[in-house]
Design a protein around this motif. Structure first.
Motif, PDB file in Angstrom:
ATOM      1  N   LEU A   1       0.603  -1.394   0.693  1.00  0.00           N
ATOM      2  CA  LEU A   1      -0.364  -0.202   0.122  1.00  0.00           C
ATOM      3  C   LEU A   1       0.769   1.394  -0.609  1.00  0.00           C
ATOM      4  O   LEU A   1       0.479   2.016  -0.805  1.00  0.00           O
ATOM      5  N   MET A   2       2.003   1.116   0.782  1.00  0.00           N
ATOM      6  CA  MET A   2       2.736   2.768   0.655  1.00  0.00           C
ATOM      7  C   MET A   2       3.815   1.865  -0.566  1.00  0.00           C
ATOM      8  O   MET A   2       3.277   3.862  -1.307  1.00  0.00           O
ATOM      9  N   ASN A   3       3.495   1.722  -1.276  1.00  0.00           N
ATOM     10  CA  ASN A   3       4.390   1.401  -2.774  1.00  0.00           C
ATOM     11  C   ASN A   3       3.734   1.806  -3.875  1.00  0.00           C
ATOM     12  O   ASN A   3       4.016   2.888  -4.498  1.00  0.00           O
ATOM     13  N   ARG A   4       2.310   2.087  -2.806  1.00  0.00           N
ATOM     14  CA  ARG A   4       0.947   1.882  -4.027  1.00  0.00           C
ATOM     15  C   ARG A   4       1.094   3.500  -4.717  1.00  0.00           C
ATOM     16  O   ARG A   4       0.806   4.304  -5.374  1.00  0.00           O
ATOM     17  N   LEU A   5       1.007   4.118  -2.290  1.00  0.00           N
ATOM     18  CA  LEU A   5       1.587   5.660  -2.815  1.00  0.00           C
ATOM     19  C   LEU A   5       2.361   6.373  -3.083  1.00  0.00           C
ATOM     20  O   LEU A   5       2.093   7.449  -3.868  1.00  0.00           O
ATOM     21  N   LEU A   6       3.561   5.819  -3.479  1.00  0.00           N
ATOM     22  CA  LEU A   6       4.617   6.785  -3.277  1.00  0.00           C
ATOM     23  C   LEU A   6       4.783   6.260  -4.662  1.00  0.00           C
ATOM     24  O   LEU A   6       4.685   7.237  -5.979  1.00  0.00           O
ATOM     25  N   HIS A   7       4.409   5.470  -5.998  1.00  0.00           N
ATOM     26  CA  HIS A   7       4.300   5.039  -6.975  1.00  0.00           C
ATOM     27  C   HIS A   7       3.842   6.098  -7.810  1.00  0.00           C
ATOM     28  O   HIS A   7       4.476   6.771  -8.777  1.00  0.00           O
ATOM     29  N   GLN A   8       2.176   6.031  -7.427  1.00  0.00           N
ATOM     30  CA  GLN A   8       1.327   7.076  -7.656  1.00  0.00           C
ATOM     31  C   GLN A   8       2.142   8.648  -7.905  1.00  0.00           C
ATOM     32  O   GLN A   8       2.241   9.761  -9.132  1.00  0.00           O
ATOM     33  N   ALA A   9       2.513   9.036  -6.935  1.00  0.00           N
ATOM     34  CA  ALA A   9       2.427  10.108  -6.499  1.00  0.00           C
ATOM     35  C   ALA A   9       4.222  10.763  -7.027  1.00  0.00           C
ATOM     36  O   ALA A   9       4.281  11.654  -7.668  1.00  0.00           O
ATOM     37  N   ALA A  10       4.954   9.314  -7.164  1.00  0.00           N
ATOM     38  CA  ALA A  10       5.857   9.842  -8.040  1.00  0.00           C
ATOM     39  C   ALA A  10       5.801  10.964  -9.806  1.00  0.00           C
ATOM     40  O   ALA A  10       5.987  11.349  -9.846  1.00  0.00           O
ATOM     41  N   THR A  11       5.141   9.518  -9.706  1.00  0.00           N
ATOM     42  CA  THR A  11       4.705   9.518 -11.316  1.00  0.00           C
ATOM     43  C   THR A  11       4.399  11.514 -11.568  1.00  0.00           C
ATOM     44  O   THR A  11       3.786  11.631 -12.634  1.00  0.00           O
ATOM     45  N   GLN A  12       3.030  11.959 -10.675  1.00  0.00           N
ATOM     46  CA  GLN A  12       2.099  13.213 -10.886  1.00  0.00           C
ATOM     47  C   GLN A  12       3.017  14.379 -10.245  1.00  0.00           C
ATOM     48  O   GLN A  12       2.884  14.811 -10.382  1.00  0.00           O
TER      49      GLN A  12
END
Length: 492
Positions: free
Chosen positions: A233-244
């Motif tokens: 779940l943390m990785n999901r947040l970080l991945h999308q935040a890094a993209t946007q």
């Protein structure tokens, strides 16, 4: 709610008093020196034949009660170590403190930590039988193994020829309706490596992102329940935040033990001041999304974003992108259900631990399967995923599954006894957890084995609890089983 004092007044009193004594002894996996000494002194003080093997396993032998000398010898087996997990706000030192227990209704729990019922109730049961003078039983061999929770190294090191018994009763099942006759094997898959650190961009705002409050649980027994994995779940947040929002990550620290579904993860990062408001809104919006998705399995999920001083060093952009993709791609949860038994997981993976800090990273997984070839295949898939990041990936601690033998005499005997005593058929099945039976059976292939126990819920998490009435049921069932063990087969 009552205190530890009341636990000693529960029935069967010998079992609960031994459990209280055991829980006063620190016993983390791989640091079992104190509990090994404790259990050896227990056997020696009873005047029983007590030995410690080279690995640290303890064997205590007790002659049969009067009139039972010709019955088959039984091994009673449990492991001495326990999983150490605590809530983030609980101040507790597992290396020096005894578990603080409470009674709530029909359940015994701990204050903010794991209880140690897994497998302390089994250990306490065996202790009660070893000291009993009024229980009918065949010749007994008590086998207390070490390090079950983090590698099963005690069982793996147990040599053939030490045990003389023809039947083994493993007391490490967590549902009093179940007779377990098979289990999954497992292997640890660990990816480690280093990465380049770069200076964080100027005019950035620093944040600490916390994801906690997940239910967690046993990564084998509870994996089918769909509970949230904090690392994923943390990785999901970080991945999308890094993209946007082009966040720059400084560190990630999530999860704990391999056999526990991760409940918490923390990350430190920076984001350009011009993007900070949008990033904060993103976290708020996606927290609501996660809460909706996990409302049933993880109702206490919390995601917090706190301002902090912006970190000076962060992951190099290319590595950050590659690493987040790898963790995203890594399988987690159920991989395949078995086609041979209803509702039984055949193969799974737990992304148990993620650490990224100061130029080094590691990801630790526990891959389980009752089919060794499929376990190996999934482990290789995880290995390939992290090799794409430049990581070194190691597989170790592999242990075999336990193949069911539904026609075994002890299975038929205990199934019939259960039906007679409780007017219901037991659930004779296999489990997705790792039990020591398969490992021990490799050196004792002719030994019949079965696993059972009382109702334990939330094992491997601070929510762990054991049901008092179920312990009474399990104890009576065990006593009836010991009394009913058949005579030894006469040599022809």
């Amino acid at each position: 709610m009552t205190t530890t004092t009341s636990i000693r007044s529960l029935e069967p009193s010998a079992l609960w008093n031994n459990f209280a004594d055991l829980n006063a002894v620190p016993r983390p996996s791989k640091k079992e020196e104190q509990v090994i000494r404790f259990i050896k002194e227990f056997g020696q003080n009873l005047g029983l034949d007590t030995l410690e093997d080279e690995a640290g396993n303890v064997i205590i032998r007790k002659p049969a009660s009067s009139g039972m000398e010709n019955r088959q010898t039984i091994v009673l087996q449990s492991h001495l170590d326990m999983v150490h997990q605590k809530n983030a706000d609980t101040d507790f030192d597992f290396l020096t403190q005894g578990i603080e227990m409470v009674v709530e209704g029909d359940w015994v729990k701990a204050k903010g930590t794991t209880l140690g019922a897994d497998n302390g109730i089994g250990v306490a049961t065996i202790m009660a039988l070893l000291q009993a003078t009024d229980v009918a039983h065949p010749p007994l061999e008590a086998l207390f193994t070490i390090d079950e929770e983090t590698g099963m190294t005690g069982a793996l090191a147990l040599k053939g020829g030490l045990l003389k018994a023809s039947i083994m009763l493993n007391l490490d099942t967590e549902d009093d309706q179940e007779l377990t006759i098979g289990c999954a094997g497992g292997v640890d898959v660990t990816a480690i490596g280093s990465y380049e650190q770069v200076n964080a961009e100027q005019n950035s705002k620093g944040y600490r992102l916390s994801l906690k409050g997940l239910t967690g649980g046993h990564s084998g027994m509870d994996i089918h329940l769909g509970r949230g994995n904090a690392n994923k779940l943390m990785n999901r947040l970080l991945h999308q935040a890094a993209t946007q929002y082009n966040i720059q990550i400084s560190s990630i620290d999530g999860g704990g033990l391999r056999n526990a579904i991760p409940r918490e993860s923390f990350a430190e990062l920076s984001v350009a001041a011009s993007n900070s408001s949008a990033f904060e809104s993103f976290i708020k919006e996606h927290t609501a999304v996660l809460k909706t998705e996990l409302a049933t399995t993880d109702p206490k999920l919390e995601v917090q974003l706190q301002s902090m001083e912006a970190p000076e060093k962060v992951l190099a952009p290319e590595f950050q992108a590659t690493f987040l993709r790898a963790v995203y791609a890594c399988p987690n949860g159920i991989y395949r259900m078995t086609p041979d038994m209803v509702h039984l997981v055949q193969t799974s993976n737990n992304v148990a631990r993620v650490q990224v800090k100061n130029g080094n990273f590691s990801v630790q997984c526990l891959t389980r399967s009752s089919v060794d070839s499929e376990k190996e295949d999934l482990a290789r898939a995880i290995e390939a995923t992290f090799e794409l990041t430049g990581a070194q990936v190691e597989q170790k601690g592999s242990y075999p599954g336990w193949s069911p033998r539904p026609g075994a005499t002890i299975v038929k005997l205990m199934s019939e006894l259960y039906h007679t005593m409780f007017q219901a058929a037991p659930h004779v099945n296999a489990c997705h957890a790792g039990l020591e039976c398969g490992i021990i059976g490799a050196n004792y292939p002719d030994m019949e084995m079965i696993s059972f126990g009382p109702n334990i819920r939330g094992a491997h998490s601070p929510d762990e609890q054991v049901q008092i009435s179920s312990v009474q049921k399990y104890w009576n069932f065990l006593l009836k089983t010991l009394k009913s063990i058949p005579e030894q087969e006469k040599a022809v």
